[in-house]
Design an enzyme around this catalytic site. Sequence first.
Site, PDB file in Angstrom:
ATOM      1  CB  ALA A 155      62.752  31.475  36.253  1.00 38.11           C
ATOM      2  N   GLY A 181      66.290  28.249  40.143  1.00 35.71           N
ATOM      3  CA  GLY A 181      65.657  27.036  39.646  1.00 35.71           C
ATOM      4  C   GLY A 181      66.642  25.953  39.284  1.00 35.71           C
ATOM      5  CD  GLU A 231      63.524  26.463  43.186  1.00 38.28           C
ATOM      6  OE1 GLU A 231      62.653  26.732  44.029  1.00 38.28           O
ATOM      7  OE2 GLU A 231      63.598  27.033  42.070  1.00 38.28           O
ATOM      8  CD  GLU A 242      65.136  31.499  43.937  1.00 39.94           C
ATOM      9  OE1 GLU A 242      65.039  30.438  43.307  1.00 39.94           O
ATOM     10  OE2 GLU A 242      65.903  31.631  44.934  1.00 39.94           O
TER      11      GLU A 242
END
Length: 260
Positions: free
Chosen positions: A65, A111, A114, A134
């Site tokens: 992100a 991300g 992910e 994170e």
Amino acid sequence: MNEYFSLTEENGVALITLKRAGDPYNTLNRAFGKALKKTFEELDESPTVKVLIITGTGRVFCTGADILQEFSKLSAEEARRLSAEGSDTFTFIERMKIPVIAAINGFCLGGGLELALCCDYRIASNKAVLGQPEINLGLIPGWGGSQRLPRTIGRSQALRLILAGETIRAEEALKLGLVDEVIPHEKLMDRVRDFAYTTSKKSKAAIRLAKMAVNQGLHLPLWYGLVLENELFGRAWESEDRVEGVNAFIEKRKPRFKDR
């Protein structure tokens, strides 16, 4: 080509190369995510695309992100919506009818990991670095990492990566089962394209049914998964491609599938 990624198609294989203009780290913002989702939807309905490859540029796949520019000032409710939006996009990848290959060319963090976890097959450069960092920001994974990572490498190893926020090299990722192959960096895309083109020569109808059988079956008890397989095998048997495939085998020639 747009400001977030390029898209090419050749011989039934689509290639998305993440390349966010002005951002060497390929971070994801809302506009980036929406552009990806729209493209995924179009590719999944394309009559010509049989396989999708997702990669990055240089030594960066995707680093997650865009914290600095877009997400640092979100309220808690806005953050929840952000998490839901990203999860929706990534879940769509997981459920696409065509196979999706992640060509992990470099840093694959947050991300980005992910995103890779949603793909059906992950081939990494030997220079790739992977992780869910994170926790270092006082956060947890928000786009599926806390759910898909333990399902991929097991609870303990997933917690190690998530709680420590550490990164690992490609070879360790291979040992954990986080990636499926590790290839010398300069040969990565050759290997990925070879894998994709081999798959693209198969019947698209059979590819779709095979992926459906595996993905849906994993969430079912074995006996029910076998019932599902029986049903999907019957659907494959009804296809024109099954007739062509069997005839080609008998006649000792390569099949000419029509994807129906």
